[in-house]
Write a protein that holds these residues in place. Structure first.
Motif, PDB file in Angstrom:
ATOM      1  N   TYR A 384       5.450 -14.190 -24.626  1.00 42.58           N
ATOM      2  CA  TYR A 384       4.604 -14.814 -25.654  1.00 42.58           C
ATOM      3  C   TYR A 384       4.658 -16.343 -25.610  1.00 42.58           C
ATOM      4  CZ  TYR A 384       8.728 -15.944 -28.451  1.00 42.58           C
ATOM      5  OH  TYR A 384       9.904 -16.493 -28.896  1.00 42.58           O
ATOM      6  N   PHE A 385       5.772 -16.897 -25.059  1.00 40.86           N
ATOM      7  CA  PHE A 385       5.912 -18.364 -25.058  1.00 40.86           C
ATOM      8  C   PHE A 385       5.337 -18.989 -23.788  1.00 40.86           C
ATOM      9  CE2 PHE A 385       9.747 -16.106 -23.830  1.00 40.86           C
ATOM     10  CZ  PHE A 385       9.907 -16.512 -22.519  1.00 40.86           C
ATOM     11  N   ARG A 386       4.954 -18.140 -22.820  1.00 41.43           N
ATOM     12  CA  ARG A 386       4.368 -18.710 -21.594  1.00 41.43           C
ATOM     13  C   ARG A 386       2.849 -18.708 -21.754  1.00 41.43           C
ATOM     14  NH1 ARG A 386       6.700 -15.965 -16.714  1.00 41.43           N
ATOM     15  NH2 ARG A 386       8.628 -16.879 -17.461  1.00 41.43           N
ATOM     16  N   ILE A 387       2.347 -19.844 -22.202  1.00 43.78           N
ATOM     17  CA  ILE A 387       0.932 -19.895 -22.583  1.00 43.78           C
ATOM     18  C   ILE A 387       0.158 -20.758 -21.592  1.00 43.78           C
ATOM     19  CG2 ILE A 387      -0.621 -20.734 -24.401  1.00 43.78           C
ATOM     20  CD1 ILE A 387       1.503 -19.819 -26.424  1.00 43.78           C
ATOM     21  N   ALA A 451       0.649 -20.514 -31.904  1.00 37.93           N
ATOM     22  CA  ALA A 451       0.755 -19.188 -31.275  1.00 37.93           C
ATOM     23  C   ALA A 451       2.220 -18.769 -31.171  1.00 37.93           C
ATOM     24  CB  ALA A 451       0.099 -19.207 -29.894  1.00 37.93           C
ATOM     25  N   VAL A 452       3.070 -19.717 -30.753  1.00 38.13           N
ATOM     26  CA  VAL A 452       4.497 -19.394 -30.632  1.00 38.13           C
ATOM     27  C   VAL A 452       5.047 -18.993 -32.007  1.00 38.13           C
ATOM     28  CG1 VAL A 452       6.767 -20.371 -30.112  1.00 38.13           C
ATOM     29  CG2 VAL A 452       4.848 -20.806 -28.565  1.00 38.13           C
ATOM     30  N   THR A 453       4.657 -19.745 -33.042  1.00 38.15           N
ATOM     31  CA  THR A 453       5.101 -19.419 -34.413  1.00 38.15           C
ATOM     32  C   THR A 453       4.626 -18.014 -34.803  1.00 38.15           C
ATOM     33  OG1 THR A 453       4.989 -21.730 -35.015  1.00 38.15           O
ATOM     34  CG2 THR A 453       4.929 -20.160 -36.838  1.00 38.15           C
ATOM     35  N   MET A 454       3.365 -17.714 -34.490  1.00 33.79           N
ATOM     36  CA  MET A 454       2.794 -16.399 -34.849  1.00 33.79           C
ATOM     37  C   MET A 454       3.611 -15.273 -34.204  1.00 33.79           C
ATOM     38  SD  MET A 454      -1.115 -15.177 -34.036  1.00 33.79           S
ATOM     39  CE  MET A 454      -0.918 -14.863 -32.277  1.00 33.79           C
ATOM     40  N   PHE A 455       3.971 -15.461 -32.930  1.00 33.27           N
ATOM     41  CA  PHE A 455       4.726 -14.411 -32.227  1.00 33.27           C
ATOM     42  C   PHE A 455       6.170 -14.344 -32.728  1.00 33.27           C
ATOM     43  CE2 PHE A 455       1.174 -14.399 -29.258  1.00 33.27           C
ATOM     44  CZ  PHE A 455       1.034 -13.037 -29.057  1.00 33.27           C
TER      45      PHE A 455
END
Ligand SMILES: Cc1cc2nc3c(=O)[nH]c(=O)nc-3n(C[C@H](O)[C@H](O)[C@H](O)COP(=O)(O)OP(=O)(O)OC[C@H]3O[C@@H](n4cnc5c(N)ncnc54)[C@H](O)[C@@H]3O)c2cc1C
Length: 465
Positions: A384-387, A451-455
């Protein structure tokens, strides 16, 4: 006599079910409204073209393809009784909807005393045949691939020898089936065309596939996906051609490249296994999170993504290619899917539904697998953190902006350098370059953090840590 019920195996050669027994075959295709309601103009247009080609191939052998309309659980037993067929064969399908249809049809045929034979023809290795040592389906591709690669592959099957000449209904037009003409130009169907694609690919591009497959302007991939989806070519025939290419490969790099292509064929099979064992992935995340993912789902942003007007050139080029050709290059599919889920924070199901409607090669297994991978909800998913950064992706994989220039005419006169700097330019610099192309609809850096926060929340973690 035997009926062979064609569904997504629209070819005469290398068709296991069709050639399984040495008897007289009546090939049949049924237009089923229950299934057609899930169709879309590009896919149904390709299917009709493929049926015309299949019919022509049968006619060349002195037979014909019997066409009928209606509920297969009524049409097929009636036809079998009428022609005195004792058996019906078909190619197994791995989606939940098709499995339910096949169960009902099998019951109806059983009750008439007609034997039903399903053949695992669409894959080299059927679901359940490649498993962990404990007998479970794989959720990690690499292990699956190692076993898949080492398993022996069957040779292509010959066409059936005796085919009945019984035509049935006329081939309908798209409008007769309730579909509009597709907006996009559709790949011509038929085994002849698929073989041409395969031969061209194996004559050269396959040896550079590993190096070039990620560059959308290069067009070095096989473009076989729609043919594999409708079965206008058999998987054994494709694999045999890659094996010959392997034998003719000039050096180790070329051999590695052929293997890289074979591993893509294995991805297709992996996702079909996943779908077979976890049919709920069509609507649900494969990977469960502690909490529900709080997708933002901003409708205006999703609409801009669909229209190819996000102000991120590589994303917009991909979405326009989809609209114009009902196809999109794989690297760009990954970029646009990442953009929808990680930059717009929109639920992957919006993207999947849009692809299902517009892609001519849409198949549930691959499309769902691709989307869930990008959304970090699937098997082997992108962490999830590799965006993806859409700007650096564009710069790396379309350095001269040739792909972007082709699909985004507003940027035709703008240099690659300016295009790859687009989100970093000031509004006035952008207007000076072209007044016609939009500003970026979101800030990638900000959205990346969100996005990172959401995940992290979905994982039950403290987003501030
Ligand atoms: C979000 C997303 C959605 C996708 N939707 C679909 C879809 O609906 N239908 C579809 O066939 N593919 C889908 N793919 C996979 C891939 O993008 C296409 O198979 C490929 O671009 C088709 O072009 P090609 O035939 O030239 O591929 P090639 O590179 O020549 O590959 C050969 C074949 O291998 C298979 N293959 C290649 N890549 C993949 C992959 N990543 N996953 C599974 N199989 C693969 C396909 O059958 C393809 O035809 C999707 C990928 C993503 C990221």
């Amino acid at each position: 006599m035997r009926l062979h019920w064609h569904r997504h195996d629209l070819r005469v050669t290398d068709n296991w079910g069709l050639s399984a027994a040495d008897d007289v075959v009546l090939p049949v295709f049924v237009f089923d409204d229950e299934i057609l309601q899930f169709g879309s103009p590009p896919r149904v247009a390709f299917m009709l073209d493929a049926l015309a080609a299949l019919r022509a191939d049968y006619r060349e052998q002195g037979g014909d393809l019997y066409l009928a309309h209606g509920d297969p659980s009524a049409v097929l037993p009636d036809l079998a009784t009428e022609v005195g067929a004792a058996t019906l064969s078909y190619t197994e399908d791995y989606s939940g909807l098709a499995a339910e249809r096949d169960r009902v049809v099998t019951e109806a045929l059983d009750s008439e005393g007609i034997t039903v034979e399903g053949y695992h023809d669409a894959l080299h290795h059927e679901p359940g045949s490649i498993t962990t040592n404990a007998g479970d389906p794989y959720s990690v591709y690499t292990y699956f691939w190692t076993k898949w690669r080492n398993r022996e592959k069957a040779d292509p099957y010959d066409p059936p020898e005796q085919v009945v000449d019984r035509p049935g209904d006329a081939l309908p037009a798209l409008a007769d089936l309730g579909f509009d003409e597709p907006v996009a130009d559709i790949e011509p169907a038929g085994t002849g065309r698929a073989r041409e694609r395969l031969a061209d690919f194996c004559a050269g591009p396959i040896y550079d596939y590993a190096d070039r497959r990620d560059y959308p302007a290069d067009e070095c991939t096989s473009r076989l996906s729609t043919h594999l989806r409708w079965g206008t070519i058999g998987v054994r025939e494709v694999y045999a051609a890659t094996d010959r290419a392997m034998a003719d490969a000039p050096d180790a790099d070329a051999r590695e490249s052929v293997e890289a292509f074979q591993s893509q064929l294995a991805w297709r099979e992996f996702y079909h296994h996943v779908l077979n064992f976890t049919p709920e992935v069509v609507t649900q995340n494969y990977k469960s999170y502690e909490q529900a993912i709080e997708w933002r789902d901003d409708q205006a942003e999703i609409a801009a993504w669909k229209a190819g007007e996000t102000g991120y050139p590589i994303v917009d080029a991909g979405m326009r290619q989809l609209r114009e050709e009902a196809y999109m290059h794989n690297r760009v599919r990954m970029i646009v899917a990442s953009f929808l889920t990680k930059d717009l924070l929109a639920d992957w199901r919006h993207g999947y539904a849009h692809f299902r409607e517009h892609l001519v090669d849409h198949n549930t297994a691959n499309d769902n697998g691709g989307w869930q991978w990008a959304a970090s909800t699937g098997t082997d998913a992108q962490p999830y953190f590799r965006i993806f950064n859409p700007t650096t992706q564009g710069e790396r994989y379309d350095p001269d902006a040739a792909y972007i220039h082709e699909y985004v005419p507003e940027l035709a006169g703008v240099s690659a350098e300016t295009i790859h700097a687009w989100p970093d330019l000031s509004p006035s610099e952008r207007r000076d370059a072209t007044p016609d192309y939009p500003d970026p609809i979101v800030d990638h850096g900000e959205r990346r953090e969100q996005a990172v926060t959401m995940f992290k929340r979905a994982r039950g973690e403290d987003p501030d840590e």
